[in-house]
Design a protein around this motif. Sequence first.
Motif, PDB file in Angstrom:
ATOM      1  N   PHE A  97      69.037  84.278 -39.655  1.00 37.34           N
ATOM      2  CA  PHE A  97      69.085  84.428 -38.200  1.00 37.34           C
ATOM      3  C   PHE A  97      68.087  83.513 -37.486  1.00 37.34           C
ATOM      4  CE2 PHE A  97      70.206  89.041 -39.427  1.00 37.34           C
ATOM      5  CZ  PHE A  97      71.532  88.701 -39.593  1.00 37.34           C
ATOM      6  N   ASP A  98      67.120  82.985 -38.223  1.00 39.71           N
ATOM      7  CA  ASP A  98      66.140  82.082 -37.625  1.00 39.71           C
ATOM      8  C   ASP A  98      66.601  80.631 -37.645  1.00 39.71           C
ATOM      9  OD1 ASP A  98      66.015  81.942 -40.389  1.00 39.71           O
ATOM     10  OD2 ASP A  98      63.873  81.466 -40.424  1.00 39.71           O
ATOM     11  N   ALA A  99      67.724  80.357 -38.300  1.00 41.95           N
ATOM     12  CA  ALA A  99      68.172  78.968 -38.457  1.00 41.95           C
ATOM     13  C   ALA A  99      69.594  78.773 -37.932  1.00 41.95           C
ATOM     14  CB  ALA A  99      68.086  78.565 -39.925  1.00 41.95           C
ATOM     15  N   MET A 100      70.006  79.589 -36.998  1.00 37.81           N
ATOM     16  CA  MET A 100      71.340  79.445 -36.429  1.00 37.81           C
ATOM     17  C   MET A 100      71.401  78.190 -35.564  1.00 37.81           C
ATOM     18  SD  MET A 100      72.213  83.439 -35.435  1.00 37.81           S
ATOM     19  CE  MET A 100      71.055  83.461 -34.051  1.00 37.81           C
ATOM     20  N   ILE A 101      72.572  77.580 -35.490  1.00 43.22           N
ATOM     21  CA  ILE A 101      72.738  76.392 -34.655  1.00 43.22           C
ATOM     22  C   ILE A 101      72.743  76.813 -33.188  1.00 43.22           C
ATOM     23  CG2 ILE A 101      73.982  75.160 -36.455  1.00 43.22           C
ATOM     24  CD1 ILE A 101      76.578  75.786 -34.944  1.00 43.22           C
ATOM     25  N   ASN A 102      72.527  75.851 -32.297  1.00 50.97           N
ATOM     26  CA  ASN A 102      72.411  76.180 -30.880  1.00 50.97           C
ATOM     27  C   ASN A 102      73.675  76.812 -30.306  1.00 50.97           C
ATOM     28  OD1 ASN A 102      69.772  75.724 -30.181  1.00 50.97           O
ATOM     29  ND2 ASN A 102      70.085  73.562 -29.696  1.00 50.97           N
ATOM     30  N   GLU A 103      74.833  76.396 -30.808  1.00 49.95           N
ATOM     31  CA  GLU A 103      76.082  77.015 -30.331  1.00 49.95           C
ATOM     32  C   GLU A 103      76.050  78.523 -30.577  1.00 49.95           C
ATOM     33  OE1 GLU A 103      80.931  76.809 -31.162  1.00 49.95           O
ATOM     34  OE2 GLU A 103      79.555  75.436 -32.198  1.00 49.95           O
ATOM     35  N   THR A 104      75.564  78.916 -31.752  1.00 46.05           N
ATOM     36  CA  THR A 104      75.452  80.341 -32.069  1.00 46.05           C
ATOM     37  C   THR A 104      74.338  80.989 -31.261  1.00 46.05           C
ATOM     38  OG1 THR A 104      76.224  79.893 -34.317  1.00 46.05           O
ATOM     39  CG2 THR A 104      75.127  82.000 -33.938  1.00 46.05           C
ATOM     40  N   ASN A 105      73.212  80.307 -31.112  1.00 46.91           N
ATOM     41  CA  ASN A 105      72.109  80.843 -30.312  1.00 46.91           C
ATOM     42  C   ASN A 105      72.559  81.159 -28.893  1.00 46.91           C
ATOM     43  OD1 ASN A 105      70.332  80.503 -32.465  1.00 46.91           O
ATOM     44  ND2 ASN A 105      69.724  78.459 -31.805  1.00 46.91           N
ATOM     45  N   ILE A 106      73.292  80.233 -28.287  1.00 45.91           N
ATOM     46  CA  ILE A 106      73.744  80.424 -26.904  1.00 45.91           C
ATOM     47  C   ILE A 106      74.730  81.582 -26.817  1.00 45.91           C
ATOM     48  CG2 ILE A 106      74.936  79.343 -24.963  1.00 45.91           C
ATOM     49  CD1 ILE A 106      72.052  78.279 -25.708  1.00 45.91           C
ATOM     50  N   ARG A 107      75.643  81.659 -27.788  1.00 47.90           N
ATOM     51  CA  ARG A 107      76.616  82.763 -27.789  1.00 47.90           C
ATOM     52  C   ARG A 107      75.896  84.106 -27.923  1.00 47.90           C
ATOM     53  NH1 ARG A 107      79.181  81.556 -32.178  1.00 47.90           N
ATOM     54  NH2 ARG A 107      80.506  80.023 -31.161  1.00 47.90           N
ATOM     55  N   TYR A 108      74.908  84.144 -28.794  1.00 48.60           N
ATOM     56  CA  TYR A 108      74.106  85.363 -28.988  1.00 48.60           C
ATOM     57  C   TYR A 108      73.375  85.751 -27.710  1.00 48.60           C
ATOM     58  CZ  TYR A 108      69.501  87.412 -30.185  1.00 48.60           C
ATOM     59  OH  TYR A 108      68.322  88.147 -30.208  1.00 48.60           O
ATOM     60  N   ILE A 109      72.766  84.791 -27.033  1.00 51.80           N
ATOM     61  CA  ILE A 109      72.033  85.088 -25.793  1.00 51.80           C
ATOM     62  C   ILE A 109      72.979  85.606 -24.716  1.00 51.80           C
ATOM     63  CG2 ILE A 109      70.776  84.028 -23.877  1.00 51.80           C
ATOM     64  CD1 ILE A 109      69.482  82.179 -26.002  1.00 51.80           C
ATOM     65  N   LYS A 110      74.125  84.985 -24.586  1.00 50.24           N
ATOM     66  CA  LYS A 110      75.079  85.433 -23.570  1.00 50.24           C
ATOM     67  C   LYS A 110      75.575  86.848 -23.858  1.00 50.24           C
ATOM     68  CE  LYS A 110      76.730  80.891 -22.060  1.00 50.24           C
ATOM     69  NZ  LYS A 110      77.901  79.981 -21.952  1.00 50.24           N
ATOM     70  N   TYR A 111      75.813  87.129 -25.127  1.00 48.72           N
ATOM     71  CA  TYR A 111      76.266  88.475 -25.499  1.00 48.72           C
ATOM     72  C   TYR A 111      75.160  89.499 -25.249  1.00 48.72           C
ATOM     73  CZ  TYR A 111      78.524  92.169 -28.238  1.00 48.72           C
ATOM     74  OH  TYR A 111      79.118  93.352 -28.641  1.00 48.72           O
ATOM     75  N   LEU A 112      73.935  89.158 -25.655  1.00 48.76           N
ATOM     76  CA  LEU A 112      72.808  90.081 -25.496  1.00 48.76           C
ATOM     77  C   LEU A 112      72.516  90.349 -24.023  1.00 48.76           C
ATOM     78  CD1 LEU A 112      70.649  91.525 -27.346  1.00 48.76           C
ATOM     79  CD2 LEU A 112      69.120  89.654 -26.702  1.00 48.76           C
ATOM     80  N   THR A 113      72.495  89.314 -23.206  1.00 49.26           N
ATOM     81  CA  THR A 113      72.194  89.518 -21.784  1.00 49.26           C
ATOM     82  C   THR A 113      73.317  90.274 -21.085  1.00 49.26           C
ATOM     83  OG1 THR A 113      73.017  87.269 -21.360  1.00 49.26           O
ATOM     84  CG2 THR A 113      70.631  87.555 -21.542  1.00 49.26           C
ATOM     85  N   ALA A 114      74.559  90.040 -21.499  1.00 44.43           N
ATOM     86  CA  ALA A 114      75.661  90.810 -20.911  1.00 44.43           C
ATOM     87  C   ALA A 114      75.493  92.296 -21.198  1.00 44.43           C
ATOM     88  CB  ALA A 114      76.999  90.314 -21.450  1.00 44.43           C
ATOM     89  N   ARG A 115      75.008  92.614 -22.384  1.00 41.33           N
ATOM     90  CA  ARG A 115      74.827  94.010 -22.771  1.00 41.33           C
ATOM     91  C   ARG A 115      73.584  94.625 -22.128  1.00 41.33           C
ATOM     92  NH1 ARG A 115      77.989  95.708 -27.647  1.00 41.33           N
ATOM     93  NH2 ARG A 115      76.936  97.664 -27.131  1.00 41.33           N
ATOM     94  N   LEU A 116      72.494  93.854 -22.035  1.00 41.10           N
ATOM     95  CA  LEU A 116      71.187  94.452 -21.754  1.00 41.10           C
ATOM     96  C   LEU A 116      70.588  94.133 -20.394  1.00 41.10           C
ATOM     97  CD1 LEU A 116      69.354  94.016 -25.188  1.00 41.10           C
ATOM     98  CD2 LEU A 116      70.637  95.980 -24.342  1.00 41.10           C
ATOM     99  N   ALA A 117      71.134  93.186 -19.666  1.00 46.02           N
ATOM    100  CA  ALA A 117      70.517  92.823 -18.389  1.00 46.02           C
ATOM    101  C   ALA A 117      70.499  93.986 -17.402  1.00 46.02           C
ATOM    102  CB  ALA A 117      71.231  91.625 -17.772  1.00 46.02           C
TER     103      ALA A 117
END
Length: 540
Positions: free
Chosen positions: A246-266
Amino acid sequence: MNKIKNIILWFCYMVLPGLAATAQQKVAQWGRYEVLLKAGTDKNPFTNVSLKATFTGEDTSISVNGFYDGEGNYKIRFMPTRLGSWRYTTSSNLSQLNNKKGSLECVKPGGNNHGMVKVSDVYSFRYADGKPYYPFGTTAYAWNHMDQGVQKATLNALQQSGFNKIRMCVFPKNYSLVKEEPEVYPFELKGTKKDEKGNEIKVWDFERFNPVFFQRLEHCIDELDSLGIEADLILFHPYDKGRWGFDAMINETNIRYIKYLTARLASFRNVWWSLANEWDYVKAKTPADWDLIAKTVVANDPYRHLCSIHGATATYFDYWKPEFTHVSIQDESPVQSPGSAALLRQIYHKPIISDEVGYEGNLPYRWGRYSPEEMTYLVLNGVMGGTYVTHGECYMFKDDSDTIFWAKGGHFRGTSWKRIAFLRKLVEECPNSLQLADISRDNKTATAGNGYYFINFGKEINQSWLFNLPVKNADYKKVMPGTRFKVEIIDVWDMTITEYPGIFETTKEMDYRVYDKDFKKVNLPLKPLIVLRIKEIKGL
């Protein structure tokens, strides 16, 4: 039979979303309103389905992203920031989710709901309703990844403490003191494979999230909110070392993860974003990657939660950047004296949180073997310098399986946390946030406004103190001759407050300071961690 099946499907896709949209007609200001929509698709619902909603109030509109929560459930979460009526309309590339409409009434909040924490007056924090917030936090990086018994014990310990913030990781940790395998993971598991050493490693489908993982995280955040505790969420960290990747994911995955997390938690009012713990140790990411991550978090958070990034010891990021609301650092040096802590305020012109200065404990590592007195001393210095300091505790009595609070949560075994709770009460009684009265010349005297001071002796053991104050009082009124004061002796370690007999009256200015007109002294206990609280006597 097919006709009955079609009726059921029509009911699920057409009627249930309407019922869900009207189920919550009223929601408290800064509460959470959730729209549940049902839909079926042959596409990947995490990558191929877009869902948004625009919520419109009397004089403002807020656009929020929706997300897929598994089992055909799509959700949109909204935190109303203003009282009154709100209407919403959805937009989606999936017809079952598109152009759904509804409304809600935002009503006055109650109980412990003060709204989100925001920056106030450059160096401080306030809740959205105006109540001052002073972060007195602790650290339990992986408590949310432990079993239910440990999680319950952690919450019980926090309830008894005075902490109102906790640093915690979204991803699990693989560290010498945290080796437990989590029950659930953030992504769907494809299978396993052998690495070069023959170890079996998990292979993830980084295009499919595991909603159960995030549902459990949300439960932990809500439990913290019920205790009045802010969740300082660490989005990335280096403590993986290839175990999960999880510390070495590519940026495409990082961005998808951030968008999913913020949609859930903002929409969770007690969430802060900490982009990383020890960002410079995450070798798969460059400073440019962190800039991209920071911009992505801010762009996908319509409420602008507090946001920072944390580095290894004395590694400072460019905290001047607009994405960062405050400074989060790992460094013991600034809290060796109130003056050093205060200096960072003058550099960054943002609130300063020393989120790691070392921990109380008995570990063999230099960062994990502070005495309780040392931990208390460092917090005291930071607070008196107008900054904030995060606590941590690292006691191990058996082996790595111990539930060390800093790593896993559980029970507090140390004693500095009690003194920190005592300090929090002192600070919250102040009329204003603390800062040094004369920052470049006086490292002992802190001010909380007109006629309200603290004298911090730290580790010094003194028999007496000659009453004196700097004429300069930060941006407040200067001390005038003939001003009368009462003095209280505060023993931070014993957590006692004793009023000192007599009244002190100031002289005219003498080399930038004032003294008692009779040059009286205050007799002090021969102990460290003594602070004087000095308050002006109003009226006759």
